[in-house]
Structure formats: structure tokens, C-alpha cells
Design a protein around this motif. Structure first.
Motif, PDB file in Angstrom:
ATOM      1  N   ARG A 154       7.394 -25.862 -27.741  1.00 54.03           N
ATOM      2  CA  ARG A 154       8.561 -25.529 -28.695  1.00 54.03           C
ATOM      3  C   ARG A 154       9.892 -25.632 -27.928  1.00 54.03           C
ATOM      4  O   ARG A 154      10.952 -24.931 -28.564  1.00 54.03           O
ATOM      5  CB  ARG A 154       8.156 -24.178 -28.974  1.00 54.03           C
TER       6      ARG A 154
ATOM      7  N   ASP B 190      10.719  -5.059 -24.339  1.00 55.57           N
ATOM      8  CA  ASP B 190      10.141  -6.826 -24.239  1.00 55.57           C
ATOM      9  C   ASP B 190       8.486  -6.475 -24.405  1.00 55.57           C
ATOM     10  O   ASP B 190       8.134  -7.418 -24.911  1.00 55.57           O
ATOM     11  CB  ASP B 190      10.750  -7.125 -22.943  1.00 55.57           C
TER      12      ASP B 190
ATOM     13  N   ALA C 138       7.715  -6.149 -28.159  1.00 60.98           N
ATOM     14  CA  ALA C 138       8.122  -7.377 -28.753  1.00 60.98           C
ATOM     15  C   ALA C 138       7.101  -8.399 -28.487  1.00 60.98           C
ATOM     16  O   ALA C 138       6.407  -9.039 -29.604  1.00 60.98           O
ATOM     17  CB  ALA C 138       9.643  -7.876 -28.539  1.00 60.98           C
ATOM     18  N   GLY C 139       6.346  -8.535 -27.221  1.00 63.59           N
ATOM     19  CA  GLY C 139       5.684  -9.298 -26.885  1.00 63.59           C
ATOM     20  C   GLY C 139       4.035  -8.916 -27.617  1.00 63.59           C
ATOM     21  O   GLY C 139       3.529  -9.945 -28.196  1.00 63.59           O
TER      22      GLY C 139
ATOM     23  N   ALA D 187       3.931  -7.452 -30.371  1.00 62.35           N
ATOM     24  CA  ALA D 187       3.943  -7.835 -31.990  1.00 62.35           C
ATOM     25  C   ALA D 187       3.704  -9.266 -32.231  1.00 62.35           C
ATOM     26  O   ALA D 187       3.286  -9.614 -33.124  1.00 62.35           O
ATOM     27  CB  ALA D 187       5.489  -7.248 -32.279  1.00 62.35           C
ATOM     28  N   HIS D 188       4.347 -10.123 -31.224  1.00 66.07           N
ATOM     29  CA  HIS D 188       4.099 -11.484 -31.599  1.00 66.07           C
ATOM     30  C   HIS D 188       2.617 -11.875 -31.343  1.00 66.07           C
ATOM     31  O   HIS D 188       1.985 -12.597 -32.051  1.00 66.07           O
ATOM     32  CB  HIS D 188       4.994 -12.269 -30.338  1.00 66.07           C
ATOM     33  N   VAL D 189       1.897 -11.190 -30.375  1.00 66.79           N
ATOM     34  CA  VAL D 189       0.316 -11.441 -30.426  1.00 66.79           C
ATOM     35  C   VAL D 189      -0.396 -11.005 -31.631  1.00 66.79           C
ATOM     36  O   VAL D 189      -1.305 -11.846 -32.039  1.00 66.79           O
ATOM     37  CB  VAL D 189      -0.081 -10.551 -29.092  1.00 66.79           C
TER      38      VAL D 189
ATOM     39  N   ARG E 225       0.987 -10.718 -34.556  1.00 71.23           N
ATOM     40  CA  ARG E 225       1.423 -11.721 -35.787  1.00 71.23           C
ATOM     41  C   ARG E 225       0.840 -13.114 -35.462  1.00 71.23           C
ATOM     42  O   ARG E 225       0.440 -13.873 -36.479  1.00 71.23           O
ATOM     43  CB  ARG E 225       2.899 -11.854 -35.725  1.00 71.23           C
TER      44      ARG E 225
ATOM     45  N   ASP F 246       2.409 -15.605 -34.346  1.00 74.75           N
ATOM     46  CA  ASP F 246       3.599 -16.631 -34.659  1.00 74.75           C
ATOM     47  C   ASP F 246       4.065 -17.398 -33.250  1.00 74.75           C
ATOM     48  O   ASP F 246       4.811 -18.327 -33.563  1.00 74.75           O
ATOM     49  CB  ASP F 246       4.821 -16.174 -35.313  1.00 74.75           C
ATOM     50  N   VAL F 247       3.637 -17.136 -32.300  1.00 76.93           N
ATOM     51  CA  VAL F 247       3.732 -17.914 -30.946  1.00 76.93           C
ATOM     52  C   VAL F 247       2.479 -18.020 -30.184  1.00 76.93           C
ATOM     53  O   VAL F 247       1.643 -17.183 -30.658  1.00 76.93           O
ATOM     54  CB  VAL F 247       4.757 -17.250 -30.103  1.00 76.93           C
TER      55      VAL F 247
ATOM     56  N   ARG G 107      -0.713 -17.043 -28.683  1.00 79.21           N
ATOM     57  CA  ARG G 107      -0.980 -15.624 -28.094  1.00 79.21           C
ATOM     58  C   ARG G 107      -1.280 -15.597 -26.775  1.00 79.21           C
ATOM     59  O   ARG G 107      -0.816 -14.836 -26.188  1.00 79.21           O
ATOM     60  CB  ARG G 107      -2.316 -15.543 -28.840  1.00 79.21           C
TER      61      ARG G 107
ATOM     62  N   ALA H  85       2.214 -15.157 -25.441  1.00 72.61           N
ATOM     63  CA  ALA H  85       2.743 -13.907 -25.610  1.00 72.61           C
ATOM     64  C   ALA H  85       2.106 -12.843 -24.801  1.00 72.61           C
ATOM     65  O   ALA H  85       2.743 -11.977 -24.114  1.00 72.61           O
ATOM     66  CB  ALA H  85       2.723 -13.630 -27.026  1.00 72.61           C
TER      67      ALA H  85
END
Length: 128
Positions: free
Chosen positions: A35, A80, A83-84, A86-88, A90, A92-93, A95, A98
Motif C-alpha cells: 500500500r 493507537d 484504532a489498531g 478497530a482495523h483488525v 473491520r 480494512d487493512v 489483519r 494491524a
């Protein structure tokens, strides 16, 4: 506990300096090299500046000011980590990336909580 906090602050400075100097390497180490782009490198550099400021702020402060820096660092680490996570959730990055970063910031937050709890306890050192 103080030695551990100083080591974490040194880690912030080192990781932040790496992010400023070589954001592409930081992106690859985080496992999201696929990315990589100018926008992400810019955000990594923003992170790097913040990490260096937090680490140096702590290391260069007197004991009274370090209490405030510990609280600021804990707030940043908790945000932080949230947020990490939440990304795990979702997805969306990547896993794995994150989760690894959330584990690092979560570890920093855990030490911060332990340090905060230790502030209220009397020292175990014998009087001099």
C-alpha cells in the motif's frame, strides 16, 4: 519501572526517527508495503514526528514533568491501540499488520498503566 519507561521512550525516538528518515522502510516493516505511496509516507512521517516528540519529551524532562509525559504517552498509546483493534475487526487493512502494531502499542499502554498504578504506591526502596 523508571528504567522500563526510559527504554520505551528510547524506542519511540528510534522508531520515530526511522519513520522520518525512511518512511518506505517503516511501511514495509509494518507489513503494508503493498500500500506504499506518497500519502502513506506522509502519514508515517507525521507519526514519526509525534513519536520522537513523545520520547524526547519524556527523556529530557525532570521527574515531575515525566508524570505528565507518562499520562500523555498512555493516552496516545491507548488511542493507537483502539484504532489498531478497530482495523483488525473491520479487516480494512491487513489483519496481521494491524494486530502486530496494536500489540506493540498495547504493550506500551500496558506499561503506562502499570507505571500509573505504581505512582500511588510507596517506594519499596529502603531509606538512604
Amino acid at each position: 519501572m523508571e528504567r522500563a519507561l526510559e527504554m520505551l521512550a528510547g524506542g519511540r525516538v528510534a522508531w520515530g526517527a526511522l519513520a522520518l528518515a525512511a518512511p518506505g522502510l517503516n511501511v514495509r516493516l509494518a507489513g503494508i508495503g503493498d500500500r506504499d505511496g506518497p500519502e502513506l509516507r506522509y502519514m508515517v512521517r507525521i507519526f514519526g514526528s509525534r513519536a520522537v516528540a513523545l520520547g524526547l519529551g519524556y527523556l529530557l524532562s525532570d521527574p515531575r514533568a515525566r508524570r505528565r509525559w507518562r499520562r500523555l504517552c498512555l493516552m496516545v498509546d491507548a488511542c493507537d491501540t483502539a484504532a489498531g483493534i478497530a482495523h483488525v475487526v473491520r479487516g480494512d487493512v491487513p489483519r496481521r499488520s494491524a494486530a502486530a502494531l496494536a500489540a506493540i502499542t498495547g504493550g506500551y499502554a500496558a506499561v503506562g498503566v502499570l507505571a500509573l498504578r505504581a505512582e500511588g504506591r510507596p517506594s519499596r526502596r529502603p531509606p538512604s
